[in-house]
Design a protein around this motif. Structure first.
Motif, PDB file in Angstrom:
ATOM      1  N   LYS A 109       8.769  49.461 -77.525  1.00 39.78           N
ATOM      2  CA  LYS A 109       8.245  48.148 -77.095  1.00 39.78           C
ATOM      3  C   LYS A 109       6.723  48.079 -77.110  1.00 39.78           C
ATOM      4  CE  LYS A 109      11.849  46.009 -74.558  1.00 39.78           C
ATOM      5  NZ  LYS A 109      13.030  46.738 -74.341  1.00 39.78           N
ATOM      6  N   GLN A 119       6.131  44.070 -79.533  1.00 44.00           N
ATOM      7  CA  GLN A 119       7.336  44.821 -79.154  1.00 44.00           C
ATOM      8  C   GLN A 119       7.949  45.636 -80.294  1.00 44.00           C
ATOM      9  OE1 GLN A 119       9.849  43.634 -76.330  1.00 44.00           O
ATOM     10  NE2 GLN A 119       8.391  42.341 -75.280  1.00 44.00           N
ATOM     11  N   THR A 155       3.198  46.821 -77.687  1.00 45.93           N
ATOM     12  CA  THR A 155       2.635  45.472 -77.795  1.00 45.93           C
ATOM     13  C   THR A 155       1.127  45.543 -77.652  1.00 45.93           C
ATOM     14  OG1 THR A 155       4.618  44.627 -76.745  1.00 45.93           O
ATOM     15  CG2 THR A 155       2.751  43.126 -76.859  1.00 45.93           C
TER      16      THR A 155
END
Lengths: 312, 234
Positions: A6, A19, A8
């Motif tokens: 994930k 993500q 980001t």
């Protein structure tokens, strides 16, 4: 080896990487492919610890990139895009400096620099100033920089951008050679490059992973329409297109204008069922046409790439 | 420690392989030498007081010129990315670069020792204030280098780094000189944060821990600031 979850990154309100989940195992050459501004460089910069992710985790060899930053950096060799080296230093001095910072002892240092000079073809330019070098040579010095401590993971950001075709082949050979033992991640927006150099391709678009798999599986997995090329001698277009068009699975037959007047070249668009080439062969065999070519064109990486990253 | 030293050695060597070092040293010696000796024989006193009075002002623009490239140049060329992805800590980089700037500032003072030596031949020079003055000058040079490192970390443009550094250094130098313009209540504070005031104390030959501590505080605050700025860029 590399486990990303994930991941980001926001620049202000702009989401550069959205993500991303990625697992890379040892001894794999992975290509990050994507149009400009897709988030490739940002992803690589986070993997090397240069940028801090907005959220998400990166674990390398089960070490966290936040808590064991030094240990992780020791495992990674990184070549940023266009190899921004110190311009005023001599090539030898530069490599010596890098080796020193990596904490190598002086005897090991000299040995390693010589090994790298051979591997990257730097022997003749050791005494030159980095600023004087051509782009290809700089790139090779950059590679030597990245490989200094024989790292387990090599991360290369557009290693062949701006090089001439000979240099591209050279760099690609070096990457192939290293990739036999090391984990390599490289980014590129040149498709043929990813196809030639990588075992696995991850296509990134607008900060998300659009496709992930080996070159072969990407080509096959996408399914859909494919094309067959057929060349016949002594055939007439009307007749041939009628005969072949009647075969089950063929959706359309098209003439390809060629230089050779005796040769009839056809492009056959087929909907899907396999063994189509056998049926075409059987069909041609029943006539007195002579078949000179019958090939199936796989869905090219270019087409997959365009389909996946096209602006909607 | 080794990493800090390697970065320090590289940065210091960079000064001397390019013409910058020699140009800056020449300008420094020309200005200090001319201002010092033009009035020296008028005062007719065997001491270096004029030289040390002048030093904070000269340092205020010479040192930011020396330190402006330390981060700005690397940020501009992108080599910072290569440096930081080597196994180094940000603090190694900040401290290494600072030490290089501070060492350069100290080296710049070495030729001026000849002033002291030549004066000692023609008059009765009191070496106490001279030693104090040089100690103060080294501390002042280090403090201003820390300011310069901080200014350089703010931008990728060396000119902007130079001007920012110069403004901060000049302010530190002049705070106690312009104290009369401030309300009486805060004059004390302004005097205490002025580098000029603490430097004057040391250069009189009075070695007070408060003055020494002041310079170390300035170094710490600005290096920590630079560290925060670079951390924020991640």
């Amino acid at each position: 080896m590399i486990h990303v979850e994930k991941l980001t990154k926001f620049y202000g309100s702009f989401c550069a990487v959205d993500q991303i989940d990625l697992d890379v195992s040892r001894g794999e050459i992975t290509g990050l492919l994507g149009p400009n501004g897709a988030g490739k460089t940002t992803t690589l910069r986070m993997l090397t610890g240069y940028l801090a992710p907005t959220s998400g985790t990166i674990r390398i060899n089960d070490l966290s990139i936040d808590d064991d930053a030094l240990a992780v950096k020791k495992l990674i060799g990184y070549l940023p895009e266009s190899a921004p080296l110190y311009h005023n230093m001599l090539v030898y001095d530069y490599l010596d400096y890098v080796a020193g910072i990596r904490g190598m002892q002086s005897r090991r240092k000299a040995e390693r620099i010589h090994e790298l000079a051979d591997l990257c073809g730097l022997s003749g330019i050791m005494h030159k100033t980095v600023g004087e070098l051509s782009k290809g040579l700089k790139q090779r010095v950059g590679l030597a920089h990245a490989m200094m401590e024989d790292p387990q993971i090599l991360i290369l950001d557009e290693p062949t951008s701006g090089l001439d075709p000979n240099q591209i082949v050279e760099i690609r050979d070096i990457i192939r050679r290293i990739g036999r033992e090391k984990t390599v991640i490289l980014s590129t927006h040149i498709l043929s490059e990813a196809e030639a150099a990588c075992d696995r391709i991850v296509i990134i678009d607008k900060g998300r992973i659009a496709a992930d798999g080996s070159t072969e599986s990407l080509k096959q997995g996408s399914g859909g329409e494919h094309t067959i090329h057929l060349s016949l001698l002594g055939a007439d277009f009307e007749e041939a297109s009628r005969a072949i068009g009647a075969i089950d699975g063929v959706s359309r037959v098209e003439r390809v204008e060629g230089a050779n007047v005796d040769e009839l070249r056809l492009r056959i668009f087929a909907g899907g069922p396999d063994r189509l080439r056998e049926k075409i062969y059987a069909c041609v065999k029943a006539t007195d046409w002579i078949m000179v070519e019958l090939t199936q064109e796989g869905k090219s990486l270019e087409k997959i790439f365009r389909d996946l990253t096209r602006e909607v | 420690m080794t990493r800090t030293f390697k970065i320090f050695a590289k940065e210091l060597r960079d000064y001397f392989v390019s013409p910058i070092a020699y140009i800056v040293i020449c300008i420094f010696l020309l200005i200090t030498g001319w201002f010092f000796f033009s009035t020296f024989f008028i005062y007719n006193q065997a001491n270096l007081r004029t030289f040390f009075t002048l030093l904070p002002v000269v340092f205020s623009f010479v040192i930011p010129a020396v330190t402006m490239r330390l981060f700005a140049e690397e940020l501009h060329s992108g080599s910072y990315e290569m440096l930081l992805t080597l196994p180094v800590k940000l603090s190694d980089v900040v401290v290494g670069k600072f030490l290089a700037g501070a060492a350069f500032a100290s080296l710049m003072l070495v030729p001026t020792l000849s002033y002291a030596v030549s004066i000692s031949f023609i008059g009765d020079l009191d070496w106490g204030p001279v030693a104090g003055g040089y100690l103060g000058a080294v501390l002042l040079g280090a403090a201003y280098s820390a300011v310069g490192v901080f200014a350089s970390s703010l931008t990728r443009n060396q000119i902007v780094a130079f001007i920012t550094g110069m403004v901060i250094c000049f302010s530190l130098t002049l705070f106690d000189k312009i104290a009369i313009f401030f309300p009486a209540a805060i004059v004390g504070v302004f005097t205490q944060i002025a580098a000029g005031y603490h430097f004057e104390n040391i250069s009189k030959g009075i070695l007070d821990t408060r003055d020494v501590l002041y310079f170390f505080s300035v170094i710490f605050v600005f290096l920590y600031g630079a560290h925060l700025v670079m951390q924020e860029k991640r």
